[in-house]
Design an enzyme around this catalytic site. Structure first.
Site, PDB file in Angstrom:
ATOM      1  N   TYR A  15       0.732  -1.240  -0.044  1.00 55.34           N
ATOM      2  CA  TYR A  15       0.051  -0.088   0.266  1.00 55.34           C
ATOM      3  C   TYR A  15       1.017   1.115   0.023  1.00 55.34           C
ATOM      4  CZ  TYR A  15      -3.555  -3.373   1.517  1.00 55.34           C
ATOM      5  OH  TYR A  15      -4.393  -4.356   1.586  1.00 55.34           O
ATOM      6  N   HIS A  20      -4.642   5.663  -1.827  1.00 57.68           N
ATOM      7  CA  HIS A  20      -5.151   5.673  -0.630  1.00 57.68           C
ATOM      8  C   HIS A  20      -4.341   5.953   0.544  1.00 57.68           C
ATOM      9  CE1 HIS A  20      -8.813   4.545   1.124  1.00 57.68           C
ATOM     10  NE2 HIS A  20      -8.784   3.403   1.435  1.00 57.68           N
ATOM     11  N   TYR A  64      -5.369  -0.330   9.586  1.00 61.43           N
ATOM     12  CA  TYR A  64      -5.831  -0.376   8.307  1.00 61.43           C
ATOM     13  C   TYR A  64      -6.930   0.852   8.409  1.00 61.43           C
ATOM     14  CZ  TYR A  64      -3.337  -4.317   6.716  1.00 61.43           C
ATOM     15  OH  TYR A  64      -2.222  -5.215   6.537  1.00 61.43           O
ATOM     16  N   ASN A  66     -10.135   1.329   7.563  1.00 62.75           N
ATOM     17  CA  ASN A  66     -11.651   1.251   7.960  1.00 62.75           C
ATOM     18  C   ASN A  66     -11.516   1.092   9.743  1.00 62.75           C
ATOM     19  OD1 ASN A  66     -11.841   1.063   5.281  1.00 62.75           O
ATOM     20  ND2 ASN A  66     -12.562  -1.122   5.309  1.00 62.75           N
ATOM     21  N   ASP A  91      -7.281  10.798   1.981  1.00 61.68           N
ATOM     22  CA  ASP A  91      -7.658  10.892   0.368  1.00 61.68           C
ATOM     23  C   ASP A  91      -8.975  11.094   0.186  1.00 61.68           C
ATOM     24  OD1 ASP A  91      -8.014   8.182   1.697  1.00 61.68           O
ATOM     25  OD2 ASP A  91      -8.418   7.722  -0.190  1.00 61.68           O
ATOM     26  N   ASN A 112     -14.385   5.185   4.636  1.00 63.46           N
ATOM     27  CA  ASN A 112     -14.658   4.464   5.726  1.00 63.46           C
ATOM     28  C   ASN A 112     -13.617   4.678   7.142  1.00 63.46           C
ATOM     29  OD1 ASN A 112     -16.758   2.628   4.633  1.00 63.46           O
ATOM     30  ND2 ASN A 112     -15.343   1.515   3.583  1.00 63.46           N
TER      31      ASN A 112
END
Length: 173
Positions: A15, A20, A64, A66, A91, A112
């Site tokens: 990532y 993101h 993460y 979420n 973002d 989220n």
């Protein structure tokens, strides 16, 4: 009075340079400019955490995207920081690519990470720096935000980051 700046992203090399994680790329940009020190990061609050000599509290949740609210709530509780003294850098596909917006509260735009923070803090009245990604025209949103930036987009990021830095300074003042 303490203030917390949160940079949203996802941990893991896969990532690292994705759309993101643009907020983490902005954090890297600030470190390169010596806005805050590169060393001194600790693992705390389910996050990478830094408290600068100038008193800036920085967190990069490692839960993460979420589940980011967990880290933000833990840090806010520990430092006794009110919702109004929290800034979340994230973002935003609803904002045109390379655009930056600074605002307090407002729509979560389906993000989220913001939803998690709102639930954890029982409020959406925190400050935000929205880093625009634009909405993909042919790609699914999940594939788009987990893809990397083109060379042209990387050049535009520097301009966006400069503008975002101005907003960050305004928040911290």
């Amino acid at each position: 009075m303490a203030k917390i700046t949160v940079f949203l992203g996802n941990p893991g090399l896969q990532y690292r340079n994705t759309r993101h994680n643009v907020a983490w790329l902005f954090c890297d940009y600030l470190e390169e400019k010596a806005f805050f020190p590169v060393s001194g990061w600790q693992d705390k609050f389910h996050a990478e955490f830094l408290r600068t000599p100038g008193g800036i509290i920085v967190i990069k949740p490692q839960t993460y995207m979420n589940l980011s609210g967990r880290s933000v709530q833990e840090a806010a509780s520990f430092f006794r920081v009110s919702v109004e003294d929290i800034l979340v850098v994230h973002d935003d596909i609803e904002l045109e690519s390379s655009k930056v917006k600074f605002q307090k509260g407002g729509s979560l735009g389906g993000h989220n990470g913001l939803r998690s923070i709102k639930q954890a803090l029982s409020s959406d009245n925190f400050w935000r720096i929205r880093l625009g990604l634009g909405r993909p025209s042919r790609q699914e949103v999940s594939s788009y935000v987990l893809s990397g930036f083109s060379e042209e987009e990387k050049k535009e990021l520097k301009k966006s980051f400069s503008e975002a830095e101005t907003y960050l300074k305004e928040f911290l003042a």
